[in-house]
Design a protein around this motif. Structure first.
Motif, PDB file in Angstrom:
ATOM      1  N   ALA A  35       0.835  -1.203   0.000  1.00  0.00           N
ATOM      2  CA  ALA A  35       0.000   0.000   0.000  1.00  0.00           C
ATOM      3  C   ALA A  35       0.869   1.252   0.000  1.00  0.00           C
ATOM      4  O   ALA A  35       1.942   1.280   0.594  1.00  0.00           O
ATOM      5  N   VAL A  36       0.374   2.291  -0.676  1.00  0.00           N
ATOM      6  CA  VAL A  36       1.088   3.564  -0.773  1.00  0.00           C
ATOM      7  C   VAL A  36       0.286   4.627  -0.045  1.00  0.00           C
ATOM      8  O   VAL A  36      -0.920   4.766  -0.259  1.00  0.00           O
ATOM      9  N   CYS A  37       0.935   5.406   0.794  1.00  0.00           N
ATOM     10  CA  CYS A  37       0.280   6.474   1.546  1.00  0.00           C
ATOM     11  C   CYS A  37      -0.156   7.572   0.574  1.00  0.00           C
ATOM     12  O   CYS A  37       0.656   8.048  -0.227  1.00  0.00           O
ATOM     13  N   PRO A  38      -1.415   8.003   0.635  1.00  0.00           N
ATOM     14  CA  PRO A  38      -1.878   9.047  -0.271  1.00  0.00           C
ATOM     15  C   PRO A  38      -1.267  10.422   0.024  1.00  0.00           C
ATOM     16  O   PRO A  38      -1.291  11.297  -0.828  1.00  0.00           O
ATOM     17  N   GLN A  39      -0.708  10.602   1.200  1.00  0.00           N
ATOM     18  CA  GLN A  39      -0.140  11.910   1.555  1.00  0.00           C
ATOM     19  C   GLN A  39       1.350  12.002   1.243  1.00  0.00           C
ATOM     20  O   GLN A  39       1.785  12.899   0.540  1.00  0.00           O
ATOM     21  N   CYS A  40       2.155  11.046   1.729  1.00  0.00           N
ATOM     22  CA  CYS A  40       3.614  11.140   1.553  1.00  0.00           C
ATOM     23  C   CYS A  40       4.145  10.203   0.469  1.00  0.00           C
ATOM     24  O   CYS A  40       5.341  10.215   0.185  1.00  0.00           O
ATOM     25  N   GLN A  41       3.276   9.385  -0.111  1.00  0.00           N
ATOM     26  CA  GLN A  41       3.627   8.457  -1.200  1.00  0.00           C
ATOM     27  C   GLN A  41       4.623   7.372  -0.796  1.00  0.00           C
ATOM     28  O   GLN A  41       5.229   6.739  -1.656  1.00  0.00           O
ATOM     29  N   ALA A  42       4.819   7.140   0.499  1.00  0.00           N
ATOM     30  CA  ALA A  42       5.709   6.081   0.969  1.00  0.00           C
ATOM     31  C   ALA A  42       4.998   4.731   0.851  1.00  0.00           C
ATOM     32  O   ALA A  42       3.804   4.625   1.122  1.00  0.00           O
ATOM     33  N   GLN A  43       5.733   3.721   0.432  1.00  0.00           N
ATOM     34  CA  GLN A  43       5.155   2.390   0.282  1.00  0.00           C
ATOM     35  C   GLN A  43       5.426   1.558   1.524  1.00  0.00           C
ATOM     36  O   GLN A  43       6.456   1.703   2.175  1.00  0.00           O
ATOM     37  N   ASP A  44       4.487   0.668   1.848  1.00  0.00           N
ATOM     38  CA  ASP A  44       4.588  -0.250   2.985  1.00  0.00           C
ATOM     39  C   ASP A  44       4.656   0.461   4.335  1.00  0.00           C
ATOM     40  O   ASP A  44       5.320   0.001   5.258  1.00  0.00           O
ATOM     41  N   THR A  45       3.967   1.597   4.461  1.00  0.00           N
ATOM     42  CA  THR A  45       3.938   2.300   5.749  1.00  0.00           C
ATOM     43  C   THR A  45       2.524   2.420   6.303  1.00  0.00           C
ATOM     44  O   THR A  45       2.338   2.969   7.378  1.00  0.00           O
ATOM     45  N   LEU A  46       1.511   1.907   5.590  1.00  0.00           N
ATOM     46  CA  LEU A  46       0.124   2.003   6.053  1.00  0.00           C
ATOM     47  C   LEU A  46      -0.247   0.813   6.926  1.00  0.00           C
ATOM     48  O   LEU A  46       0.025  -0.333   6.575  1.00  0.00           O
ATOM     49  N   ALA A  47      -0.867   1.113   8.051  1.00  0.00           N
ATOM     50  CA  ALA A  47      -1.365   0.087   8.965  1.00  0.00           C
ATOM     51  C   ALA A  47      -2.857   0.325   9.156  1.00  0.00           C
ATOM     52  O   ALA A  47      -3.330   1.458   9.083  1.00  0.00           O
ATOM     53  N   VAL A  48      -3.608  -0.732   9.386  1.00  0.00           N
ATOM     54  CA  VAL A  48      -5.040  -0.614   9.618  1.00  0.00           C
ATOM     55  C   VAL A  48      -5.361  -1.209  10.983  1.00  0.00           C
ATOM     56  O   VAL A  48      -4.815  -2.224  11.391  1.00  0.00           O
ATOM     57  N   GLY A  49      -6.234  -0.529  11.709  1.00  0.00           N
ATOM     58  CA  GLY A  49      -6.712  -0.989  13.004  1.00  0.00           C
ATOM     59  C   GLY A  49      -8.161  -0.579  13.156  1.00  0.00           C
ATOM     60  O   GLY A  49      -8.721   0.074  12.276  1.00  0.00           O
TER      61      GLY A  49
END
Length: 65
Positions: free
Chosen positions: A10-24
């Motif tokens: 997954a890519v963060c829509p704000q900073c465009q970093a990949q593999d930094t999104l977590a879901v809880g």
């Protein structure tokens, strides 16, 4: 406290970093969080899906004899 799971690829829509999104979960809603920039997005359960063949057009019906 609910445990968070990372979303692979997954890519963060704000900073465009990949593999930094977590879901809880918080208050029965999914919360997506970027561990790099702190971006947060809440998402409740999606509405029920429409039938798969809703937009298809029927050309004919085959009746074997």
């Amino acid at each position: 406290m609910q445990r968070k799971r990372f979303i692979a690829g997954a890519v963060c829509p704000q900073c465009q970093a990949q593999d930094t999104l977590a879901v809880g979960q918080e208050d029965q809603e999914d919360v997506f969080t970027c561990v790099k920039c702190g971006y947060r997005q809440r998402q409740s359960d999606p509405p029920p899906a429409a039938p798969e063949r809703q937009d298809e057009h029927i050309i004919g019906i085959f009746h074997p004899d």
